[in-house]
Design an enzyme around this catalytic site. Structure first.
Site, PDB file in Angstrom:
ATOM      1  N   HIS A   1      -4.530   5.326  -4.569  1.00 41.08           N
ATOM      2  CA  HIS A   1      -5.200   4.019  -4.457  1.00 41.08           C
ATOM      3  C   HIS A   1      -6.496   4.153  -3.665  1.00 41.08           C
ATOM      4  O   HIS A   1      -6.523   3.834  -2.466  1.00 41.08           O
ATOM      5  CB  HIS A   1      -4.277   3.020  -3.774  1.00 41.08           C
ATOM      6  CG  HIS A   1      -4.681   1.598  -3.937  1.00 41.08           C
ATOM      7  ND1 HIS A   1      -5.656   0.998  -3.188  1.00 41.08           N
ATOM      8  CD2 HIS A   1      -4.237   0.639  -4.784  1.00 41.08           C
ATOM      9  CE1 HIS A   1      -5.787  -0.267  -3.522  1.00 41.08           C
ATOM     10  NE2 HIS A   1      -4.925  -0.512  -4.500  1.00 41.08           N
TER      11      HIS A   1
ATOM     12  N   GLU B   1       1.639  -6.555   4.840  1.00 43.91           N
ATOM     13  CA  GLU B   1       2.852  -5.969   5.427  1.00 43.91           C
ATOM     14  C   GLU B   1       2.630  -5.592   6.891  1.00 43.91           C
ATOM     15  O   GLU B   1       3.505  -5.808   7.740  1.00 43.91           O
ATOM     16  CB  GLU B   1       3.278  -4.742   4.626  1.00 43.91           C
ATOM     17  CG  GLU B   1       4.353  -3.890   5.261  1.00 43.91           C
ATOM     18  CD  GLU B   1       5.684  -4.597   5.414  1.00 43.91           C
ATOM     19  OE1 GLU B   1       6.475  -4.196   6.294  1.00 43.91           O
ATOM     20  OE2 GLU B   1       5.942  -5.553   4.659  1.00 43.91           O
TER      21      GLU B   1
END
Length: 223
Positions: A124, A138
């Site tokens: 990513h 998160e």
């Protein structure tokens, strides 16, 4: 006509020849000494010039800013050991490296140092590594968990309770977070329903002065 008299050249004598030979010998002896003196003087001048150049370089200001004080660690209200005593998360999903400020039941400010070694960057994205936005959310949730979890007795691992996501609202991503950034997260408790074990929190992530992410978090207390 009367003849013009010319001066007679002195005839060389043995004495004159000896004087000439002595002068030549002296010249032959002195010449190397003079050359050696000249070489020594030149060497001293070069050595002195080098010393002057080195001293000038040492006294000259260094280019760029001073590295002293850069990257100074933020104060630690909780280090990684204290964080791991409370949060159940472990590698590769523990996303809080340090807590700068915390008031249990009110707010906390946590830090995540983003590096190219984080395991999500190879995928990513390979051509442009960017921290996934869901992981920023998160990370804020983990800081929120620290707000709600109270340290227990030594070795007890805190309250022995856990918080889980129950909802995420109003999420906005303002800028990409890339390797080398320091993500500073502030999570503030806005509402707590003790009966049902539901906590509402406001979370923000910053890189320097820039807002990277913000969201309203709902956490549910679990046994």
């Amino acid at each position: 006509p009367r003849a013009v008299s010319r001066p007679l050249k002195p005839r060389p004598t043995h004495l004159n020849h000896s004087i000439i030979m002595l002068a030549q010998c002296q010249a032959a002896l002195i010449a190397p000494r003079v050359a050696n003196v000249r070489r020594t003087s030149a060497t001293k001048v070069k050595s002195q010039a080098r010393r002057v150049a080195v001293a000038a370089a040492a006294d000259a200001p260094e280019p760029g800013s001073s590295a002293k004080g850069m990257g100074k660690n933020l104060p630690a209200a909780m280090d990684i050991d204290a964080i791991m005593n409370l949060l159940p998360h472990r590698y590769p999903f523990l996303l809080v490296d340090r807590v700068v400020e915390i008031e249990v039941g009110s707010y906390a400010i946590g830090v995540k140092n983003v590096t190219i070694n984080d395991n999500f960057f190879p995928g990513h994205f390979p051509q442009r590594p960017i921290m996934p936005g869901v992981l920023m959310v998160e990370a804020m949730a983990q800081v929120g968990g620290l707000v709600m979890l109270e340290p227990g007795e030594e070795g007890a691992g805190g309250t022995q309770k856990q918080f889980f996501f129950a909802g995420i609202d109003g999420v906005k991503f303002r800028r990409p977070v890339v390797p080398g950034d320091t993500l500073v997260m502030k999570v503030v408790l806005t509402k707590l329903n003790k009966r049902f074990g539901i906590a509402k929190m406001k979370g923000q992530c910053f890189v320097g002065d820039e807002l990277a992410c913000e969201a309203e978090l709902t956490l549910a207390l679990g046994a």
